[in-house]
Design an enzyme around this catalytic site. Structure first.
Site, PDB file in Angstrom:
ATOM      1  N   HIS A 136       0.881  -1.179   0.000  1.00  0.00           N
ATOM      2  CA  HIS A 136       0.000   0.000   0.000  1.00  0.00           C
ATOM      3  C   HIS A 136       0.913   1.223   0.000  1.00  0.00           C
ATOM      4  O   HIS A 136       1.991   1.193   0.604  1.00  0.00           O
ATOM      5  CB  HIS A 136      -0.831   0.110   1.284  1.00  0.00           C
ATOM      6  CG  HIS A 136      -1.844  -0.964   1.509  1.00  0.00           C
ATOM      7  ND1 HIS A 136      -1.562  -2.103   2.212  1.00  0.00           N
ATOM      8  CD2 HIS A 136      -3.148  -1.048   1.176  1.00  0.00           C
ATOM      9  CE1 HIS A 136      -2.648  -2.864   2.286  1.00  0.00           C
ATOM     10  NE2 HIS A 136      -3.631  -2.241   1.655  1.00  0.00           N
ATOM     11  N   ASP A 178       2.268   2.080   3.339  1.00  0.00           N
ATOM     12  CA  ASP A 178       3.161   1.104   3.980  1.00  0.00           C
ATOM     13  C   ASP A 178       4.605   1.492   3.718  1.00  0.00           C
ATOM     14  O   ASP A 178       5.466   1.312   4.581  1.00  0.00           O
ATOM     15  CB  ASP A 178       3.026  -0.312   3.392  1.00  0.00           C
ATOM     16  CG  ASP A 178       1.645  -0.878   3.464  1.00  0.00           C
ATOM     17  OD1 ASP A 178       0.908  -0.532   4.399  1.00  0.00           O
ATOM     18  OD2 ASP A 178       1.298  -1.688   2.571  1.00  0.00           O
TER      19      ASP A 178
HETATM   20  C1  XUL Z   1      -7.950  -6.589   3.929  1.00  0.00           C
HETATM   21  C2  XUL Z   1      -7.093  -6.966   2.800  1.00  0.00           C
HETATM   22  C3  XUL Z   1      -6.183  -5.911   2.288  1.00  0.00           C
HETATM   23  C4  XUL Z   1      -6.047  -5.891   0.808  1.00  0.00           C
HETATM   24  C5  XUL Z   1      -5.239  -4.743   0.285  1.00  0.00           C
HETATM   25  O1  XUL Z   1      -8.734  -7.599   4.409  1.00  0.00           O
HETATM   26  O2  XUL Z   1      -7.099  -8.088   2.366  1.00  0.00           O
HETATM   27  O3  XUL Z   1      -4.948  -6.104   2.892  1.00  0.00           O
HETATM   28  O4  XUL Z   1      -5.454  -7.054   0.333  1.00  0.00           O
HETATM   29  O5  XUL Z   1      -5.747  -3.510   0.657  1.00  0.00           O
END
Ligand code: XUL
Ligand code: CO
Length: 441
Positions: free
Chosen positions: A102, A105
């Site tokens: 992300h 992150d």
């Molecule tokens: C949340 C989830 C996230 C997504 C990316 O449950 O799976 O980590 O993969 O935003």
């Protein structure tokens, strides 16, 4: 550079007989299975967030894990550098070909949009250098559209168009970063795209907003020349009570309604499938049938806990049934198996992150071998095909081709007699799967 995981060397394949816990017993990257190497079939990725950006905190307690860059008071950019160095050290020692992130992150969110952009730009530069040095590639990037309080009522589905606009700017920036890093996909998980109560929510408006938002994402992809795949990640609830991307079937209907089905596919997460009341394999099969299968977030739920526990996968049987559907669908193209999985918060030794991934990768590799063995033997598909043989007769084809009316069938029913039942063979097929799991080597 000082190493963070200094007690661990590169993880090697040592074979099923190995007792070395820091070796692979099943994942043999160069071994060819159904025409591709295991590395190509499985396309493993480590996720940045659980592995490097989470210190073990939960809603009842503080962090437990040894993640010095997350310590309070650390300079945010120096901490981001230390985190990224440790992450790439981990990816290379593990031998995982891909990673996922992300935006926030890898780079801290700043006080303004411009400051966040500058932070991200700097960390993307650093990631590009580390990717070039190590050969590790980006499976996908995604924007965190659920953490900041501004997104408490959703991002694209927010009742306030200002929030929609801000989120769109953030996604454009994160897509550019993903493109710059050669990402193979771009993911949107609608963490807050849902509602808590219908008393204050207009579902129709929110779905139209989401449709427009995703159309803009697709337009931007083409405008910047990004050739990766755009993926939606379904999840039925958590954090909101009801999420619009409930499961693959809901996403498929949504994509068709908003004319996005040729442009967007799905990233299926195992634990999200089970929260939606489905088997993991079901979600893959639905996506393959719809032509929208993209990628996997590999993890597992807990049989007794009804929330997203994100355990590393340990069930060869569950994963074999998933791999079977992936292979039946032709395998991965741009997608892969991202371990969206986290340690238990008592697993505080630095090498626990290796044990977790080694177990997950070996589970998936065994599942691949078993699924490939089922496909190569062909008995299962032959039994399945035989169940439908009647539809390949002239009578069956006429029914599907619309050549017979309901009234004609009414007449036929009066004279044709009772249809003869045939065994569904479920137990025989379950035993067959068990046999392949036992014997696959
Ligand atoms: C949340 C989830 C996230 C997504 C990316 O449950 O799976 O980590 O993969 O935003
Ligand atoms: Co996920």
């Amino acid at each position: 550079m000082t190493e963070f995981f200094d007690g661990v060397d590169s993880i090697r394949y040592a074979g099923p007989g190995s007792d070395d816990p820091l070796s692979f017993r099943w994942y043999d990257a160069d071994r060819v299975v159904l025409g591709r190497t295991m590395a190509e079939q499985l396309r493993f990725a480590t996720c940045y967030w659980h592995s490097f950006n989470w210190n073990g905190f939960d809603i009842f307690g503080d962090g437990t894990l040894d993640r010095p860059w997350l310590a309070p008071g650390a300079d945010p950019m120096a901490a981001a550098d230390a985190k990224m160095d440790a992450a790439f050290e981990f990816f290379t020692k593990l031998g995982v070909p891909f990673w996922c992130f992300h935006d926030f992150d890898i780079a801290p969110e700043g006080a303004t949009f411009a400051e966040s952009s500058a932070n991200l730009e700097r960390m993307v530069e650093r990631a590009a250098e580390l990717q070039a040095q190590t050969g590790v590639e980006l499976l996908w990037g995604t924007a965190k559209l659920f953490g900041n309080p501004r997104y408490m009522a959703g991002a694209a589905t927010n009742p306030d168009p200002e929030v929609f606009a801000y989120a769109a700017g953030q996604v454009a920036r994160c897509m550019d970063a993903t493109h710059r890093l050669g990402g193979h996909n771009y993911v949107l998980w609608g963490g807050r795209e849902g509602y808590e109560t219908l008393l204050n929510t207009h579902i129709g408006r929110e779905l139209d907003q989401l449709g427009r938002f995703l159309a803009m994402v697709v337009e931007h992809k083409h405008a910047i020349g990004f050739t990766g795949t755009i993926l939606i990640e379904p999840k039925p609830f958590e954090p909101t009570k009801h999420q619009y991307d409930y499961d693959v079937a809901a996403v498929w209907a949504f994509l068709q309604k908003y004319d996005l089905a040729d442009e967007i596919k799905v990233n299926i997460e195992v634990n999200h499938a089970t929260l939606a009341g489905h088997d993991f394999a079901h979600e893959i099969a639905v996506a393959v049938e719809a032509g929208i299968f993209g990628s996997i977030d590999a993890n597992a739920g807990d049989d007794r806990l009804g929330w997203d526990v994100d355990r590393f996968p340990v069930s060869v049987e569950q994963m074999t049934l998933g791999m079977l559907e992936i292979l039946r669908g032709g395998g991965f193209t741009t997608g892969g198996l991202n371990f969206d999985a986290k340690l238990r918060r008592q697993s505080i030794a630095r090498d626990d992150l290796f044990h977790a991934h080694i177990g997950g990768m070996d589970t998936m590799a065994r599942a691949l071998l078993a699924a490939a063995s089922i496909i190569e033997a062909g008995e299962l598909d032959a039994i399945r095909d035989a169940r439908y043989a009647g539809w390949d007769t002239p009578f069956g084809r006429d029914l599907l081709d619309g050549k017979v009316s309901l009234a004609a069938l009414h007449e036929r029913a009066a004279t044709a007699g009772e249809p003869v039942g045939v065994s569904g063979r479920q137990e025989l097929l379950e035993n067959l799967v068990a046999r392949h799991i036992e014997r696959a080597r």
